[in-house]
Design a protein around this motif. Structure first.
Motif, mmCIF file in Angstrom:
data_model
loop_
_atom_site.group_PDB
_atom_site.id
_atom_site.type_symbol
_atom_site.label_atom_id
_atom_site.label_comp_id
_atom_site.label_asym_id
_atom_site.label_seq_id
_atom_site.Cartn_x
_atom_site.Cartn_y
_atom_site.Cartn_z
ATOM 1 N N VAL A 144 85.922 41.755 11.019
ATOM 2 C CA VAL A 144 84.629 41.374 10.449
ATOM 3 C C VAL A 144 84.530 42.012 9.062
ATOM 4 C CG1 VAL A 144 82.135 41.326 10.751
ATOM 5 C CG2 VAL A 144 83.636 41.193 12.741
ATOM 6 N N ILE A 145 85.177 41.331 8.129
ATOM 7 C CA ILE A 145 85.146 41.724 6.721
ATOM 8 C C ILE A 145 84.813 40.468 5.921
ATOM 9 C CG2 ILE A 145 86.721 43.697 6.928
ATOM 10 C CD1 ILE A 145 89.001 41.876 5.996
ATOM 11 N N ASP A 146 84.279 40.651 4.720
ATOM 12 C CA ASP A 146 83.829 39.519 3.903
ATOM 13 C C ASP A 146 84.927 38.502 3.633
ATOM 14 O OD1 ASP A 146 81.300 40.600 3.824
ATOM 15 O OD2 ASP A 146 81.554 41.523 1.838
ATOM 16 N N GLU A 147 86.177 38.950 3.525
ATOM 17 C CA GLU A 147 87.280 38.032 3.227
ATOM 18 C C GLU A 147 87.625 37.145 4.416
ATOM 19 O OE1 GLU A 147 87.231 41.525 0.730
ATOM 20 O OE2 GLU A 147 87.602 41.433 2.875
ATOM 21 N N CYS A 148 87.220 37.546 5.622
ATOM 22 C CA CYS A 148 87.597 36.800 6.828
ATOM 23 C C CYS A 148 86.403 36.067 7.449
ATOM 24 C CB CYS A 148 88.228 37.753 7.840
ATOM 25 S SG CYS A 148 88.891 36.927 9.294
ATOM 26 N N ILE A 149 85.317 36.775 7.697
ATOM 27 C CA ILE A 149 84.122 36.164 8.302
ATOM 28 C C ILE A 149 83.193 35.738 7.166
ATOM 29 C CG2 ILE A 149 82.179 36.469 9.873
ATOM 30 C CD1 ILE A 149 84.998 36.493 11.207
ATOM 31 N N LEU A 150 83.119 34.447 6.946
ATOM 32 C CA LEU A 150 82.372 33.911 5.812
ATOM 33 C C LEU A 150 80.900 33.673 6.129
ATOM 34 C CD1 LEU A 150 85.040 31.333 4.588
ATOM 35 C CD2 LEU A 150 84.751 33.722 3.890
ATOM 36 N N ASP A 151 80.600 33.283 7.389
ATOM 37 C CA ASP A 151 79.216 32.973 7.732
ATOM 38 C C ASP A 151 79.017 33.066 9.238
ATOM 39 O OD1 ASP A 151 76.516 32.010 7.141
ATOM 40 O OD2 ASP A 151 77.144 30.151 8.101
ATOM 41 N N VAL A 152 77.867 33.592 9.632
ATOM 42 C CA VAL A 152 77.433 33.578 11.027
ATOM 43 C C VAL A 152 76.102 32.850 11.040
ATOM 44 C CG1 VAL A 152 76.709 34.955 13.008
ATOM 45 C CG2 VAL A 152 78.604 35.753 11.568
ATOM 46 N N ASP A 153 76.052 31.718 11.737
ATOM 47 C CA ASP A 153 74.849 30.894 11.795
ATOM 48 C C ASP A 153 74.404 30.786 13.255
ATOM 49 O OD1 ASP A 153 72.888 28.918 11.762
ATOM 50 O OD2 ASP A 153 73.930 27.734 10.220
ATOM 51 N N LEU A 154 73.439 31.633 13.632
ATOM 52 C CA LEU A 154 72.981 31.652 15.018
ATOM 53 C C LEU A 154 72.272 30.358 15.402
ATOM 54 C CD1 LEU A 154 71.717 35.333 15.440
ATOM 55 C CD2 LEU A 154 73.911 34.352 16.122
ATOM 56 N N GLU A 155 71.579 29.732 14.450
ATOM 57 C CA GLU A 155 70.880 28.476 14.757
ATOM 58 C C GLU A 155 71.870 27.371 15.107
ATOM 59 O OE1 GLU A 155 67.948 27.173 11.949
ATOM 60 O OE2 GLU A 155 67.042 29.169 11.844
ATOM 61 N N ARG A 156 72.968 27.312 14.379
ATOM 62 C CA ARG A 156 73.988 26.298 14.641
ATOM 63 C C ARG A 156 74.998 26.772 15.693
ATOM 64 N NH1 ARG A 156 76.635 24.895 9.313
ATOM 65 N NH2 ARG A 156 77.917 23.592 10.663
ATOM 66 N N GLN A 157 74.856 28.043 16.126
ATOM 67 C CA GLN A 157 75.763 28.630 17.125
ATOM 68 C C GLN A 157 77.214 28.580 16.645
ATOM 69 O OE1 GLN A 157 74.715 29.809 20.688
ATOM 70 N NE2 GLN A 157 73.252 30.283 19.082
ATOM 71 N N GLN A 158 77.419 29.012 15.377
ATOM 72 C CA GLN A 158 78.740 28.859 14.778
ATOM 73 C C GLN A 158 79.076 30.008 13.833
ATOM 74 O OE1 GLN A 158 79.891 24.855 13.411
ATOM 75 N NE2 GLN A 158 80.069 25.767 11.378
ATOM 76 N N VAL A 159 80.344 30.403 13.850
ATOM 77 C CA VAL A 159 80.905 31.367 12.908
ATOM 78 C C VAL A 159 81.929 30.624 12.063
ATOM 79 C CG1 VAL A 159 82.309 33.461 12.673
ATOM 80 C CG2 VAL A 159 80.612 33.307 14.501
ATOM 81 N N THR A 160 81.848 30.803 10.747
ATOM 82 C CA THR A 160 82.850 30.211 9.853
ATOM 83 C C THR A 160 83.766 31.335 9.391
ATOM 84 O OG1 THR A 160 81.247 28.562 9.107
ATOM 85 C CG2 THR A 160 83.220 28.867 7.750
#
Length: 169
Positions: A144-160
């Motif tokens: 979980v670093i900025d270069e790897c985890i770009l976005d966490v969207d709880l509403e869409r239930q998705q991690v980019t």
């Protein structure tokens, strides 16, 4: 999203007057000083408990509840969870999440491909690591670093995520 968040587990009694020795499952054990009530998950029902006193002993929290008066009453709840409602939860900073909200999220790559399902969050000290179960059955660990985890969207239930070279095989 979970309605309740676990803050501790009753591990045993403390003394004979109904105090409970609680293993904290929260990052901030001092939060117990501010709690007035919590919810006991008995396995069959939820019982609201009023906290009369809080003490700390080694890595444990000693709680005295108004509704529990004896060692026998405490022992019947050994191994049971203590919960709080979301409005009693510790306030999170920006880009902080409760682990229970992350488990089960769909992980997609920055190229739009399905990558897997987030199954666990490993806390290493330096940075967290997301364990992701891929469709082929393999588990991949994403830092979980900025270069790897770009976005966490709880509403869409998705991690980019950006899958960095060397993370997969």
């Amino acid at each position: 999203m979970e309605k309740y968040l676990r803050v501790g587990v009753i591990s045993s009694s403390h003394g004979v007057r109904g105090e409970a020795k609680v293993f904290p499952t929260t990052d901030d054990v001092q939060r117990f000083k501010k709690l007035k009530t919590c919810i006991l998950d008995t396995g069959r029902e939820y019982k609201e408990l009023h906290i009369e006193s809080v003490k700390f002993f080694k890595q444990m929290v000693i709680l005295k509840f108004k509704e529990i008066a004896s060692i026998d009453e405490v022992m019947q709840y050994k191994g049971k969870d203590l919960l709080v409602t979301r409005d009693q939860a510790v306030k999170l900073e920006e880009n902080e999440y409760f682990i229970c909200d992350l488990i089960g999220l769909k992980v997609v790559t920055d190229e739009g491909e399905d990558f897997g399902i987030l199954t666990d969050v490993i806390q290493t000290g330096a940075n967290d690591v997301y364990a992701v179960k891929c469709p082929n059955g393999k588990e991949v660990l994403l830092p979980v670093i900025d270069e790897c985890i770009l976005d966490v969207d709880l509403e869409r239930q998705q991690v980019t995520a950006h899958i960095m070279p060397g993370l997969v095989d």
